[in-house]
Motif scaffolding. Structure first.
Motif, PDB file in Angstrom:
ATOM      1  N   GLY A  49       0.000   4.291 -26.366  1.00  0.00           N
ATOM      2  CA  GLY A  49      -1.954   3.775 -26.370  1.00  0.00           C
ATOM      3  C   GLY A  49      -1.882   4.355 -25.523  1.00  0.00           C
ATOM      4  N   PHE A  50      -3.371   4.580 -24.958  1.00  0.00           N
ATOM      5  CA  PHE A  50      -3.867   4.972 -23.269  1.00  0.00           C
ATOM      6  C   PHE A  50      -4.035   3.642 -22.903  1.00  0.00           C
ATOM      7  CE2 PHE A  50      -7.264   7.019 -26.139  1.00  0.00           C
ATOM      8  CZ  PHE A  50      -5.869   7.994 -26.357  1.00  0.00           C
ATOM      9  N   THR A  51      -3.817   3.593 -21.517  1.00  0.00           N
ATOM     10  CA  THR A  51      -3.819   2.953 -20.246  1.00  0.00           C
ATOM     11  C   THR A  51      -5.179   2.063 -20.181  1.00  0.00           C
ATOM     12  OG1 THR A  51      -4.227   4.010 -18.552  1.00  0.00           O
ATOM     13  CG2 THR A  51      -2.162   4.038 -19.092  1.00  0.00           C
ATOM     14  N   GLY A  52      -6.501   3.256 -20.764  1.00  0.00           N
ATOM     15  CA  GLY A  52      -7.345   2.573 -20.403  1.00  0.00           C
ATOM     16  C   GLY A  52      -7.767   2.796 -19.020  1.00  0.00           C
ATOM     17  N   ARG A  53      -8.624   2.404 -18.098  1.00  0.00           N
ATOM     18  CA  ARG A  53      -9.739   2.559 -16.538  1.00  0.00           C
ATOM     19  C   ARG A  53     -10.637   2.135 -16.694  1.00  0.00           C
ATOM     20  NH1 ARG A  53      -9.689   8.660 -15.416  1.00  0.00           N
ATOM     21  NH2 ARG A  53     -10.216   8.391 -13.576  1.00  0.00           N
ATOM     22  N   LEU A  54     -11.066   1.488 -15.826  1.00  0.00           N
ATOM     23  CA  LEU A  54     -11.974   0.931 -15.409  1.00  0.00           C
ATOM     24  C   LEU A  54     -13.113   1.649 -15.358  1.00  0.00           C
ATOM     25  CD1 LEU A  54     -11.411  -1.725 -11.755  1.00  0.00           C
ATOM     26  CD2 LEU A  54     -11.693  -1.507 -14.722  1.00  0.00           C
ATOM     27  N   THR A  55     -13.920   2.460 -16.185  1.00  0.00           N
ATOM     28  CA  THR A  55     -15.239   3.644 -16.346  1.00  0.00           C
ATOM     29  C   THR A  55     -15.766   3.910 -15.348  1.00  0.00           C
ATOM     30  OG1 THR A  55     -15.417   1.819 -18.939  1.00  0.00           O
ATOM     31  CG2 THR A  55     -17.341   4.089 -18.237  1.00  0.00           C
ATOM     32  N   GLY A  56     -15.779   4.884 -15.699  1.00  0.00           N
ATOM     33  CA  GLY A  56     -16.231   5.920 -14.089  1.00  0.00           C
ATOM     34  C   GLY A  56     -16.076   5.396 -13.218  1.00  0.00           C
ATOM     35  N   LEU A  57     -14.580   4.604 -12.926  1.00  0.00           N
ATOM     36  CA  LEU A  57     -13.831   4.718 -11.694  1.00  0.00           C
ATOM     37  C   LEU A  57     -12.819   5.551 -11.543  1.00  0.00           C
ATOM     38  CD1 LEU A  57     -14.920   0.722 -11.031  1.00  0.00           C
ATOM     39  CD2 LEU A  57     -15.794   2.626 -10.035  1.00  0.00           C
ATOM     40  N   SER A  58     -12.024   5.479 -10.411  1.00  0.00           N
ATOM     41  CA  SER A  58     -10.688   6.948  -9.621  1.00  0.00           C
ATOM     42  C   SER A  58      -9.525   5.917 -10.373  1.00  0.00           C
ATOM     43  CB  SER A  58     -10.822   6.585  -8.311  1.00  0.00           C
ATOM     44  OG  SER A  58     -10.451   5.459  -7.743  1.00  0.00           O
ATOM     45  N   ILE A  59      -8.575   7.094 -11.007  1.00  0.00           N
ATOM     46  CA  ILE A  59      -7.430   5.858 -11.226  1.00  0.00           C
ATOM     47  C   ILE A  59      -7.054   4.856 -10.098  1.00  0.00           C
ATOM     48  CG2 ILE A  59      -4.967   6.383 -11.025  1.00  0.00           C
ATOM     49  CD1 ILE A  59      -5.784   9.294 -12.594  1.00  0.00           C
ATOM     50  N   ASP A  60      -7.140   5.347  -8.649  1.00  0.00           N
ATOM     51  CA  ASP A  60      -6.410   3.858  -8.013  1.00  0.00           C
ATOM     52  C   ASP A  60      -7.506   3.454  -8.132  1.00  0.00           C
ATOM     53  OD1 ASP A  60      -4.665   5.315  -6.371  1.00  0.00           O
ATOM     54  OD2 ASP A  60      -6.019   6.851  -5.660  1.00  0.00           O
ATOM     55  N   GLU A  61      -9.193   3.222  -8.092  1.00  0.00           N
ATOM     56  CA  GLU A  61      -9.053   1.625  -8.525  1.00  0.00           C
ATOM     57  C   GLU A  61      -9.391   0.874  -9.892  1.00  0.00           C
ATOM     58  OE1 GLU A  61     -13.835   2.871  -6.377  1.00  0.00           O
ATOM     59  OE2 GLU A  61     -12.711   4.746  -7.363  1.00  0.00           O
ATOM     60  N   SER A  62      -8.831   1.919 -10.693  1.00  0.00           N
ATOM     61  CA  SER A  62      -8.274   1.472 -11.925  1.00  0.00           C
ATOM     62  C   SER A  62      -6.916   0.533 -11.555  1.00  0.00           C
ATOM     63  CB  SER A  62      -8.370   2.164 -13.223  1.00  0.00           C
ATOM     64  OG  SER A  62      -9.219   2.656 -13.456  1.00  0.00           O
ATOM     65  N   LEU A  63      -6.016   0.962 -10.703  1.00  0.00           N
ATOM     66  CA  LEU A  63      -4.820   0.163 -10.552  1.00  0.00           C
ATOM     67  C   LEU A  63      -4.590  -1.413 -10.699  1.00  0.00           C
ATOM     68  CD1 LEU A  63      -2.846   2.833  -8.575  1.00  0.00           C
ATOM     69  CD2 LEU A  63      -2.273   2.365 -11.125  1.00  0.00           C
ATOM     70  N   PRO A  64      -5.507  -2.435  -9.746  1.00  0.00           N
ATOM     71  CA  PRO A  64      -5.317  -3.499  -9.993  1.00  0.00           C
ATOM     72  C   PRO A  64      -5.307  -3.930 -11.814  1.00  0.00           C
ATOM     73  CG  PRO A  64      -6.362  -2.511  -8.154  1.00  0.00           C
ATOM     74  CD  PRO A  64      -6.312  -1.386  -9.352  1.00  0.00           C
ATOM     75  N   LYS A  65      -6.282  -3.805 -11.676  1.00  0.00           N
ATOM     76  CA  LYS A  65      -6.550  -4.196 -14.003  1.00  0.00           C
ATOM     77  C   LYS A  65      -5.942  -3.847 -14.181  1.00  0.00           C
ATOM     78  CE  LYS A  65      -9.083  -6.335 -16.369  1.00  0.00           C
ATOM     79  NZ  LYS A  65      -9.282  -7.683 -16.008  1.00  0.00           N
ATOM     80  N   PHE A  66      -4.873  -2.306 -14.599  1.00  0.00           N
ATOM     81  CA  PHE A  66      -4.142  -2.071 -15.190  1.00  0.00           C
ATOM     82  C   PHE A  66      -3.575  -2.382 -14.691  1.00  0.00           C
ATOM     83  CE2 PHE A  66       0.349   0.054 -14.909  1.00  0.00           C
ATOM     84  CZ  PHE A  66      -0.241   0.764 -16.518  1.00  0.00           C
ATOM     85  N   ALA A  67      -2.255  -3.393 -13.925  1.00  0.00           N
ATOM     86  CA  ALA A  67      -1.357  -4.333 -13.305  1.00  0.00           C
ATOM     87  C   ALA A  67      -1.403  -5.909 -14.057  1.00  0.00           C
ATOM     88  CB  ALA A  67      -1.358  -4.128 -11.814  1.00  0.00           C
ATOM     89  N   GLU A  68      -2.740  -5.953 -13.881  1.00  0.00           N
ATOM     90  CA  GLU A  68      -3.331  -7.310 -14.332  1.00  0.00           C
ATOM     91  C   GLU A  68      -2.948  -7.050 -16.081  1.00  0.00           C
ATOM     92  OE1 GLU A  68      -7.029 -10.017 -15.492  1.00  0.00           O
ATOM     93  OE2 GLU A  68      -7.004  -8.427 -13.684  1.00  0.00           O
ATOM     94  N   VAL A  69      -3.590  -6.727 -16.731  1.00  0.00           N
ATOM     95  CA  VAL A  69      -3.192  -6.194 -18.343  1.00  0.00           C
ATOM     96  C   VAL A  69      -1.452  -5.650 -18.393  1.00  0.00           C
ATOM     97  CG1 VAL A  69      -4.243  -5.271 -19.901  1.00  0.00           C
ATOM     98  CG2 VAL A  69      -5.670  -5.802 -18.298  1.00  0.00           C
ATOM     99  N   PHE A  70      -1.564  -4.407 -18.166  1.00  0.00           N
ATOM    100  CA  PHE A  70       0.041  -4.895 -18.718  1.00  0.00           C
ATOM    101  C   PHE A  70       1.416  -5.451 -18.368  1.00  0.00           C
ATOM    102  CE2 PHE A  70      -2.706  -1.066 -20.394  1.00  0.00           C
ATOM    103  CZ  PHE A  70      -2.252  -0.654 -21.883  1.00  0.00           C
ATOM    104  N   GLY A  71       0.663  -5.931 -16.936  1.00  0.00           N
ATOM    105  CA  GLY A  71       2.385  -7.226 -16.108  1.00  0.00           C
ATOM    106  C   GLY A  71       2.061  -8.275 -17.120  1.00  0.00           C
ATOM    107  N   GLU A  72       0.707  -8.216 -18.140  1.00  0.00           N
ATOM    108  CA  GLU A  72       1.137  -9.468 -19.462  1.00  0.00           C
ATOM    109  C   GLU A  72       1.883  -8.860 -20.690  1.00  0.00           C
ATOM    110  OE1 GLU A  72       1.147 -12.371 -19.021  1.00  0.00           O
ATOM    111  OE2 GLU A  72       1.067 -12.671 -17.101  1.00  0.00           O
ATOM    112  N   LEU A  73       1.333  -7.180 -21.042  1.00  0.00           N
ATOM    113  CA  LEU A  73       1.672  -6.723 -21.675  1.00  0.00           C
ATOM    114  C   LEU A  73       3.097  -6.073 -22.247  1.00  0.00           C
ATOM    115  CD1 LEU A  73      -1.386  -4.368 -23.063  1.00  0.00           C
ATOM    116  CD2 LEU A  73      -0.183  -6.989 -23.969  1.00  0.00           C
ATOM    117  N   THR A  74       3.744  -6.390 -20.933  1.00  0.00           N
ATOM    118  CA  THR A  74       4.938  -5.796 -20.513  1.00  0.00           C
ATOM    119  C   THR A  74       5.716  -6.766 -21.091  1.00  0.00           C
ATOM    120  OG1 THR A  74       4.366  -5.874 -17.904  1.00  0.00           O
ATOM    121  CG2 THR A  74       4.072  -3.145 -19.124  1.00  0.00           C
TER     122      THR A  74
END
Length: 295
Positions: free
Chosen positions: A102-127
């Motif tokens: 699937g997609f990683t998702g991202r924080l809507t309207g924000l940059s990739i760098d700004e979305s990375l902490p939320k990505f790490a939180e969500v996919f840290g658990e999913l992995t």
């Protein structure tokens, strides 16, 4: 023995039981089942059982199951996306696959760098959840019209982003669902990228692109004319013999599943005409059907 690199197609997860019997005779060797934003009312256990029966009858495999939404926001139509990721991870073994995509998702309207902490939180658990079940997670490399600075769906569309993602979640069971098309629309040459990233490529989408370099040179990429089109393999610019050779040299044992419904010419009434051409074309690019050596 059969070829270890199968050629198949994508199909809606909720439609699989209805559609597969209609197209299995064309010779698809694998199916990647996809859901848009949510698995919805689909009974995954029942669907898996019925699909496995079809697989035995028609000699195909389920290569991957996936949900394509934004699991980082949890709002609006994406409210069930994260739960759907969890559901698919838990049910993957019933389908006989170890890949959820699937997609990683991202924080809507924000940059990739700004979305990375939320990505790490969500996919840290999913992995972790996936690793416990022997499942690998693969992110499609699609920008969904996003850029480095802003977007609504996905951060996994640029190799610099991949490096940041895999550093943020350093797990062996997360990787890429790669295709040349999504790189070509950014004017990236997919071949050197493929050579560099084969270790992280878990699944491959069969989708190509045609780049109109004459339009790029005359009008640029922000002008009034389209300069690139998504294409079904066999109608685009990519040398799929090279792609398959590079994958095989790297020991890739996955599938290439055609992602249709994008070609500007082979669409509507010509959709399956294009897909079956792509199926046979990709089989030719891998060397045809498996032929055993003499004893």
């Amino acid at each position: 023995m059969e070829d270890t690199l199968r050629i198949g197609t994508l199909i809606g997860g909720g439609d699989a039981v209805r559609v597969i019997p209609q197209i299995a005779g064309h010779g698809f060797e694998s199916y990647s089942l996809t859901f848009w934003q949510t698995t919805g009312k689909t009974d995954l256990a029942d669907t898996a059982a019925r699909v496995r029966e079809l697989a035995e009858e028609h000699r195909f495999v389920i290569s991957a199951i996936g949900v394509f939404g934004n699991p980082l926001t949890g709002t609006g139509d994406n409210a069930d996306t994260l739960a759907s990721w969890e559901r698919l991870i838990d049910h993957a073994h019933l389908f006989g696959t170890d890949i959820v995509n699937g997609f990683t998702g991202r924080l809507t309207g924000l940059s990739i760098d700004e979305s990375l902490p939320k990505f790490a939180e969500v996919f840290g658990e999913l992995t972790k959840r996936a690793a416990d079940k022997g499942v690998r997670i693969a992110f499609e490399n699609c920008s969904m019209d996003g850029s480095w600075k802003t977007g609504d769906w996905n951060i996994a569309h640029n190799p610099t982003a991949w490096e940041k993602m895999f550093n943020a979640v350093p797990a062996d069971n997360i990787g890429l669902e790669w295709e040349p098309c999504h790189q070509m629309v950014q004017l990236i040459d997919p071949i050197p990228q493929l050579r560099k990233w084969t270790d992280k490529i878990f699944h491959v989408h069969g989708k190509d692109a045609t780049i109109a370099w004459d339009i790029v040179k005359e009008y640029g990429i922000h002008g009034p004319k389209d300069y690139v089109w998504h294409r079904t393999p066999g109608f685009g610019d990519t040398n799929w013999t090279d792609v398959i050779s590079i994958l095989r040299q790297a020991g890739y044992k996955g599938t290439i599943d055609i992602e249709g419904w994008h070609d500007p010419v082979y669409r509507d009434q010509l959709e399956m005409t294009g897909q079956v051409h792509a199926l046979n074309y990709l089989k030719t690019c891998r060397g045809g059907s498996f032929v055993p050596n003499p004893v």
